[in-house]
Write a protein that holds these residues in place. Structure first.
Motif, PDB file in Angstrom:
ATOM      1  N   LEU A 168      30.773  16.567  28.375  1.00  0.00           N
ATOM      2  CA  LEU A 168      32.061  17.262  28.354  1.00  0.00           C
ATOM      3  C   LEU A 168      33.243  16.325  28.183  1.00  0.00           C
ATOM      4  N   TYR A 169      33.038  15.063  28.533  1.00  0.00           N
ATOM      5  CA  TYR A 169      34.187  14.144  28.613  1.00  0.00           C
ATOM      6  C   TYR A 169      34.015  12.970  27.645  1.00  0.00           C
ATOM      7  N   PRO A 170      35.093  12.536  26.986  1.00  0.00           N
ATOM      8  CA  PRO A 170      34.964  11.376  26.099  1.00  0.00           C
ATOM      9  C   PRO A 170      34.551  10.114  26.863  1.00  0.00           C
ATOM     10  N   THR A 171      34.824  10.095  28.153  1.00  0.00           N
ATOM     11  CA  THR A 171      34.507   8.907  28.967  1.00  0.00           C
ATOM     12  C   THR A 171      33.117   8.959  29.594  1.00  0.00           C
ATOM     13  N   GLY A 172      32.418  10.093  29.478  1.00  0.00           N
ATOM     14  CA  GLY A 172      31.137  10.231  30.188  1.00  0.00           C
ATOM     15  C   GLY A 172      31.348   9.956  31.672  1.00  0.00           C
ATOM     16  N   TYR A 173      30.437   9.191  32.264  1.00  0.00           N
ATOM     17  CA  TYR A 173      30.571   8.878  33.696  1.00  0.00           C
ATOM     18  C   TYR A 173      31.532   7.708  33.952  1.00  0.00           C
ATOM     19  N   TRP A 213      28.888  11.506  38.514  1.00  0.00           N
ATOM     20  CA  TRP A 213      28.492  12.837  38.987  1.00  0.00           C
ATOM     21  C   TRP A 213      28.711  12.922  40.493  1.00  0.00           C
ATOM     22  N   THR A 214      28.802  14.157  41.000  1.00  0.00           N
ATOM     23  CA  THR A 214      28.968  14.370  42.438  1.00  0.00           C
ATOM     24  C   THR A 214      27.597  14.296  43.110  1.00  0.00           C
ATOM     25  N   ILE A 215      27.498  13.474  44.119  1.00  0.00           N
ATOM     26  CA  ILE A 215      26.271  13.459  44.932  1.00  0.00           C
ATOM     27  C   ILE A 215      26.425  14.609  45.923  1.00  0.00           C
ATOM     28  N   ARG A 216      25.627  15.657  45.713  1.00  0.00           N
ATOM     29  CA  ARG A 216      25.835  16.860  46.530  1.00  0.00           C
ATOM     30  C   ARG A 216      24.485  17.269  47.127  1.00  0.00           C
ATOM     31  N   GLN A 217      24.242  16.814  48.330  1.00  0.00           N
ATOM     32  CA  GLN A 217      22.948  17.050  48.970  1.00  0.00           C
ATOM     33  C   GLN A 217      22.964  18.378  49.733  1.00  0.00           C
ATOM     34  N   THR A 248      32.956  22.383  48.457  1.00  0.00           N
ATOM     35  CA  THR A 248      31.813  22.896  49.215  1.00  0.00           C
ATOM     36  C   THR A 248      31.073  23.935  48.399  1.00  0.00           C
ATOM     37  N   SER A 249      29.776  23.719  48.283  1.00  0.00           N
ATOM     38  CA  SER A 249      28.953  24.701  47.590  1.00  0.00           C
ATOM     39  C   SER A 249      28.183  25.505  48.633  1.00  0.00           C
ATOM     40  N   MET A 250      28.083  26.801  48.425  1.00  0.00           N
ATOM     41  CA  MET A 250      27.308  27.630  49.359  1.00  0.00           C
ATOM     42  C   MET A 250      26.230  28.357  48.578  1.00  0.00           C
ATOM     43  N   GLY A 301      35.259  24.795  45.258  1.00  0.00           N
ATOM     44  CA  GLY A 301      33.841  24.770  45.592  1.00  0.00           C
ATOM     45  C   GLY A 301      33.115  25.792  44.751  1.00  0.00           C
ATOM     46  N   THR A 302      31.902  26.084  45.150  1.00  0.00           N
ATOM     47  CA  THR A 302      31.037  26.947  44.348  1.00  0.00           C
ATOM     48  C   THR A 302      30.249  27.871  45.263  1.00  0.00           C
ATOM     49  N   LEU A 303      30.150  29.118  44.851  1.00  0.00           N
ATOM     50  CA  LEU A 303      29.335  30.094  45.570  1.00  0.00           C
ATOM     51  C   LEU A 303      28.210  30.492  44.610  1.00  0.00           C
ATOM     52  N   TYR A 363      17.273  27.211  38.524  1.00  0.00           N
ATOM     53  CA  TYR A 363      16.372  26.448  39.403  1.00  0.00           C
ATOM     54  C   TYR A 363      15.225  27.305  39.924  1.00  0.00           C
ATOM     55  N   HIS A 364      15.564  28.467  40.444  1.00  0.00           N
ATOM     56  CA  HIS A 364      14.543  29.300  41.099  1.00  0.00           C
ATOM     57  C   HIS A 364      13.611  29.932  40.073  1.00  0.00           C
ATOM     58  N   ILE A 365      14.154  30.151  38.867  1.00  0.00           N
ATOM     59  CA  ILE A 365      13.339  30.696  37.772  1.00  0.00           C
ATOM     60  C   ILE A 365      12.281  29.659  37.387  1.00  0.00           C
ATOM     61  N   LEU A 404      32.551  30.012  35.999  1.00  0.00           N
ATOM     62  CA  LEU A 404      31.098  30.129  35.909  1.00  0.00           C
ATOM     63  C   LEU A 404      30.528  28.728  35.799  1.00  0.00           C
ATOM     64  N   SER A 405      29.692  28.358  36.751  1.00  0.00           N
ATOM     65  CA  SER A 405      29.016  27.073  36.590  1.00  0.00           C
ATOM     66  C   SER A 405      27.518  27.346  36.606  1.00  0.00           C
ATOM     67  N   PHE A 406      26.732  26.317  36.378  1.00  0.00           N
ATOM     68  CA  PHE A 406      25.283  26.505  36.240  1.00  0.00           C
ATOM     69  C   PHE A 406      24.528  25.583  37.189  1.00  0.00           C
ATOM     70  N   ASP A 465      38.831  24.602  25.978  1.00  0.00           N
ATOM     71  CA  ASP A 465      37.660  23.737  26.207  1.00  0.00           C
ATOM     72  C   ASP A 465      36.928  24.168  27.465  1.00  0.00           C
ATOM     73  N   LYS A 466      37.709  24.338  28.535  1.00  0.00           N
ATOM     74  CA  LYS A 466      37.079  24.619  29.837  1.00  0.00           C
ATOM     75  C   LYS A 466      36.278  25.909  29.832  1.00  0.00           C
ATOM     76  N   ALA A 467      36.727  26.866  29.028  1.00  0.00           N
ATOM     77  CA  ALA A 467      35.994  28.133  28.966  1.00  0.00           C
ATOM     78  C   ALA A 467      34.726  27.987  28.122  1.00  0.00           C
TER      79      ALA A 467
HETATM   80  C1  LIG Z   1      30.881  22.463  38.440  1.00  0.00           C
HETATM   81  C2  LIG Z   1      29.885  21.983  39.489  1.00  0.00           C
HETATM   82  C3  LIG Z   1      28.489  22.017  38.906  1.00  0.00           C
HETATM   83  C4  LIG Z   1      30.218  20.567  39.920  1.00  0.00           C
HETATM   84  O1  LIG Z   1      31.474  20.538  40.512  1.00  0.00           O
HETATM   85  P1  LIG Z   1      32.047  19.158  41.088  1.00  0.00           P
HETATM   86  O2  LIG Z   1      33.359  19.443  41.714  1.00  0.00           O
HETATM   87  O3  LIG Z   1      31.029  18.509  41.915  1.00  0.00           O
HETATM   88  O4  LIG Z   1      32.186  18.260  39.815  1.00  0.00           O
HETATM   89  P2  LIG Z   1      33.041  18.454  38.466  1.00  0.00           P
HETATM   90  O5  LIG Z   1      33.697  19.767  38.420  1.00  0.00           O
HETATM   91  O6  LIG Z   1      32.174  18.095  37.331  1.00  0.00           O
HETATM   92  O7  LIG Z   1      34.098  17.281  38.636  1.00  0.00           O
HETATM   93  C5  LIG Z   1      35.148  17.323  39.568  1.00  0.00           C
HETATM   94  C6  LIG Z   1      36.495  17.130  38.836  1.00  0.00           C
HETATM   95  O8  LIG Z   1      36.465  15.907  38.117  1.00  0.00           O
HETATM   96  C7  LIG Z   1      36.712  16.144  36.745  1.00  0.00           C
HETATM   97  N1  LIG Z   1      35.903  15.184  35.951  1.00  0.00           N
HETATM   98  C8  LIG Z   1      34.594  14.999  36.033  1.00  0.00           C
HETATM   99  N2  LIG Z   1      34.201  14.041  35.191  1.00  0.00           N
HETATM  100  C9  LIG Z   1      35.308  13.619  34.528  1.00  0.00           C
HETATM  101  C10 LIG Z   1      35.562  12.659  33.538  1.00  0.00           C
HETATM  102  N3  LIG Z   1      34.644  11.905  33.005  1.00  0.00           N
HETATM  103  N4  LIG Z   1      36.825  12.499  33.125  1.00  0.00           N
HETATM  104  C11 LIG Z   1      37.813  13.262  33.641  1.00  0.00           C
HETATM  105  N5  LIG Z   1      37.631  14.189  34.591  1.00  0.00           N
HETATM  106  C12 LIG Z   1      36.387  14.367  35.035  1.00  0.00           C
HETATM  107  C13 LIG Z   1      36.290  17.572  36.522  1.00  0.00           C
HETATM  108  O9  LIG Z   1      36.884  18.146  35.376  1.00  0.00           O
HETATM  109  C14 LIG Z   1      36.736  18.222  37.811  1.00  0.00           C
HETATM  110  O10 LIG Z   1      38.114  18.463  37.779  1.00  0.00           O
HETATM  111  P3  LIG Z   1      38.689  19.948  37.680  1.00  0.00           P
HETATM  112  O11 LIG Z   1      38.105  20.676  38.852  1.00  0.00           O
HETATM  113  O12 LIG Z   1      40.153  19.761  37.721  1.00  0.00           O
HETATM  114  O13 LIG Z   1      38.166  20.497  36.388  1.00  0.00           O
HETATM  115  C15 LIG Z   1      30.003  22.912  40.706  1.00  0.00           C
HETATM  116  O14 LIG Z   1      29.793  24.260  40.357  1.00  0.00           O
HETATM  117  C16 LIG Z   1      29.078  22.536  41.828  1.00  0.00           C
HETATM  118  O15 LIG Z   1      29.414  21.720  42.660  1.00  0.00           O
HETATM  119  N6  LIG Z   1      27.889  23.116  41.917  1.00  0.00           N
HETATM  120  C17 LIG Z   1      26.966  22.843  42.996  1.00  0.00           C
HETATM  121  C18 LIG Z   1      26.035  23.935  43.195  1.00  0.00           C
HETATM  122  C19 LIG Z   1      25.033  23.593  44.274  1.00  0.00           C
HETATM  123  O16 LIG Z   1      25.211  22.679  45.048  1.00  0.00           O
HETATM  124  N7  LIG Z   1      24.000  24.358  44.394  1.00  0.00           N
HETATM  125  C20 LIG Z   1      22.938  24.140  45.349  1.00  0.00           C
HETATM  126  C21 LIG Z   1      21.892  25.036  45.110  1.00  0.00           C
HETATM  127  S1  LIG Z   1      20.565  24.640  46.135  1.00  0.00           S
HETATM  128  C22 LIG Z   1      19.467  25.873  45.995  1.00  0.00           C
HETATM  129  O17 LIG Z   1      19.657  26.904  45.384  1.00  0.00           O
HETATM  130  C23 LIG Z   1      18.225  25.619  46.738  1.00  0.00           C
HETATM  131  C24 LIG Z   1      16.997  25.740  45.988  1.00  0.00           C
HETATM  132  C25 LIG Z   1      15.877  25.646  46.972  1.00  0.00           C
HETATM  133  O18 LIG Z   1      15.535  24.518  47.361  1.00  0.00           O
HETATM  134  O19 LIG Z   1      15.394  26.732  47.328  1.00  0.00           O
END
Ligand SMILES: CC(C)(COP(=O)(O)OP(=O)(O)OC[C@H]1O[C@@H](n2cnc3c(N)ncnc32)[C@H](O)[C@@H]1OP(=O)(O)O)[C@@H](O)C(=O)NCCC(=O)NCCSC(=O)CCC(=O)O
Length: 566
Positions: free
Chosen positions: A65-70, A75-79, A154-156, A185-187, A234-236, A275-277, A312-314
């Motif tokens: 998504l980003y010209p800079t990549g990481y 990426w977010t470490i989200r345990q 916070t993701s729930m 956060g994300t639901l 994931y669950h699928i 909408l995220s995935f 872009d974001k959409a």
């Molecule tokens: C979008 C995501 C995927 C990730 O969100 P994050 O906040 O962590 O990251 P992000 O949005 O990518 O990045 C945060 C901000 O930094 C910006 N950013 C990121 N990289 C950038 C880059 N290179 N240059 C400039 N900006 C950048 C983004 O645009 C964003 O800003 P802006 O916000 O301003 O755009 C979100 O939906 C999420 O956190 N999902 C987690 C879902 C989850 O944890 N699920 C657990 C399921 S566990 C489960 O189901 C259990 C299964 C089982 O075991 O049974």
């Protein structure tokens, strides 16, 4: 694409890269040699179909998504974590944040996931076992005690009762003095995948989708940074789907939510960034990387061409990844660290935005503190030591990975066509109440098509495992081991007794008349088909419990029963 057009694209990307903010970090190899932030064809080379690959940060976003990549942000470490009561889980969250976790991810126990209170007879023996027990807003307050909700994303992970749980989270923020409008956060919310694979549903699809529409409307208007849907493959996948099925069913579900938003009159450019995935990273390294790259490309194209998204974001597909729980083995469990590291690497090379790495003992129990730490450190080793965060989409242009990406995309497109066909059969008059893909999904749920397809794939894999065509170390090959048993985390039954006691005490302290009035107002909104978020928030503020809120809706809407399939 001819060499001039490729050079023009490179200049465009380079200008955007130069203008973007980068992390203050060393972007050289271990030997100290410089590396470019992204690579493409050599100057002067032509590349057929390069417009499908492109440059990082450009449509169709195959390369990220980003010209800079990481280099811009890792990426977010989200345990994903939660067990016992809110107090115990709050301690674990503080440990995760202190150890470098970048965001929180709440795992709820089974009664909560099913919209039942801890004192419900159906909850017996399950309280606090596969996640944290949350009965009311007061538990949510304890869960985030001393963690400023305005500062941490916070993701729930909850879908059936996602909306009342979300209301509890908003009320917990209010009680911290945080304006809910700034929350990020994300639901999970994704009810399609419950009917398709995970099976933790509450109501019939139609009223449930209406409730999700209310949530989308509320977030788009009042909480712009919040992502109310995490469309989950994931669950699928864990239920036995192939990589292409995971991708196609999940993206189709995503299209369904887009159609839902549009059917409510919402602006796609406003609600689509919400909408995220969420995908699985299984153990077939290259297939997974290709899946992630194909996912971004397909989503961007459909959003632009089918649903009219302009920004872009959409058009961005942002995703969280979890390494594959099903790939972990109870036999020789230390090998799971290796599997998880390989899967995590695939997610990173595929450009994940957020990542959970499983703990080595997760096939046996919830992670022990030690196993949880190793899982988190695995991500840090990848991020800090290996150089993978230096170059965006380093496998772009690999003959193998590009062809796999194309193949998975083509397979997914075939599946979308099958889903559309189901929609046409369900609605021969061409009248789709939400949209054509949604009609196909609902028909596929109704007639058990998705579950049948997934079961068939699971069966084929199991057969190949039993024949020895597919091999798993410690399971059907390489049996000998000197590893002893692991110490696993056990959640005491005391947690349940304590939680039930606390719940009874809280019920004793609340204003019963206020609880009744607010629940009645919520029921009226359900009957009037008006947006239910505001009245539900009032019930939550009055300390109505999750079981009470879901109970009122169950009585009104009925519970869902799965069609039997043989
Ligand atoms: C979008 C995501 C995927 C990730 O969100 P994050 O906040 O962590 O990251 P992000 O949005 O990518 O990045 C945060 C901000 O930094 C910006 N950013 C990121 N990289 C950038 C880059 N290179 N240059 C400039 N900006 C950048 C983004 O645009 C964003 O800003 P802006 O916000 O301003 O755009 C979100 O939906 C999420 O956190 N999902 C987690 C879902 C989850 O944890 N699920 C657990 C399921 S566990 C489960 O189901 C259990 C299964 C089982 O075991 O049974």
């Amino acid at each position: 694409m001819d060499a001039d057009a490729i050079a023009e694209g490179r200049r465009r990307w380079q200008a955007r890269y130069d203008a973007a903010k980068k992390r203050d970090a060393d972007f050289t190899t271990l030997s100290g040699d410089p590396v470019e932030p992204a690579y493409g064809p050599r100057p002067g080379d032509t590349y057929e179909g390069f417009e499908r690959i492109g440059w990082p940060g450009e449509y169709p976003y195959t390369r990220g998504l980003y010209p800079t990549g990481y280099r811009g942000r890792t990426w977010t470490i989200r345990q994903f974590a939660g067990f016992g009561n809110a107090e115990q889980t709050n301690e674990r969250y503080k440990m995760i944040l202190a150890a470098g976790g970048g965001g929180l991810s709440v795992a709820f126990d089974m009664p909560t996931l099913m919209g039942r209170d801890s004192d419900d007879p159906r909850a017996l023996g399950e309280v606090g076992h596969c996640g944290v027990a949350i009965d009311s807003a007061a538990d949510m307050e304890v869960l985030f005690k001393d963690i400023p909700l305005g500062d941490v994303t916070t993701s729930m992970t909850i879908s059936g009762p996602a909306v009342p749980v979300f209301c509890m989270y908003l009320v917990a923020a209010e009680r911290q003095g945080v304006d809910p409008g700034v929350l990020n956060g994300t639901l999970q919310t994704d009810i399609f995948k419950e009917y398709i694979a995970q099976k933790e549903w509450l109501f019939e699809p139609e009223p449930h989708l209406r409730l999700i529409g209310d949530l989308m409307e509320h977030c788009a208007r009042d909480i712009p940074a919040y992502k109310p849907l995490s469309v989950s493959g994931y669950h699928i996948r864990e239920a036995g789907a192939t990589a292409a099925q995971e991708l196609a069913y999940t993206l189709a579900d995503g299209f369904g939510y887009v159609e839902l938003g549009l059917s409510r009159g919402l602006d796609v450019d406003v609600f689509a960034p919400g909408l995220s995935f969420f995908f699985d990273a299984h153990v077939d390294f290259f297939e997974e990387i290709a899946k992630f790259r194909a996912a971004r490309r397909i989503w961007a194209r459909w959003m632009r061409e089918e649903y009219g998204a302009r920004t872009d974001k959409a058009q961005w597909l942002r995703f969280h990844t979890q390494t594959a729980g099903v790939s972990l083995t109870a036999q020789q469990p230390y090998n799971n660290v290796v599997r998880t590291a390989v899967e995590a690497l695939a997610a990173v090379l595929g450009g994940t935005n957020s990542l959970h790495t499983n703990a080595l003992d997760e096939t046996l129990a919830l992670p022990s503190e030690q196993a949880a730490e190793i899982a988190l450190r695995t991500q840090q080793v990848l991020m800090e030591e290996t150089g993978v965060a230096n170059v965006a989409d380093p496998l772009g242009g690999s003959w193998f990975v590009e062809q796999l990406t194309d193949r998975i995309e083509a397979d997914a497109e075939k599946i979308f066509e099958q889903i559309k066909e189901r929609g046409r059969r369900a609605r021969p008059d061409g009248q789709h109440p939400i949209g054509p893909i949604t009609s196909g999904i609902l028909r596929g749920i109704e007639d058990g098509w998705f579950t049948g397809e997934i079961a068939e794939s699971a069966f084929q894999y199991q057969r190949s495992l039993e024949k020895g065509d597919k091999r798993v170390v410690g399971v059907n090959v390489a049996h000998g081991s000197v590893t002893g048993d692991l110490e696993i985390l056990r959640v005491s039954h005391e947690v349940e007794r304590e939680q039930v006691k606390v719940l009874a005490a809280r019920k004793g302290e609340r204003d019963e008349a206020r609880v009744r009035t607010t629940l009645d107002a919520m029921l009226t909104a359900a009957r009037d088909r008006s947006n239910m978020i505001a009245p539900m928030l009032d019930a939550v503020r009055a300390e109505a419990t999750l079981g009470e809120i879901c109970g009122v809706l169950r009585d009104e809407w009925g519970v869902y029963t799965e069609p039997a399939g043989f």
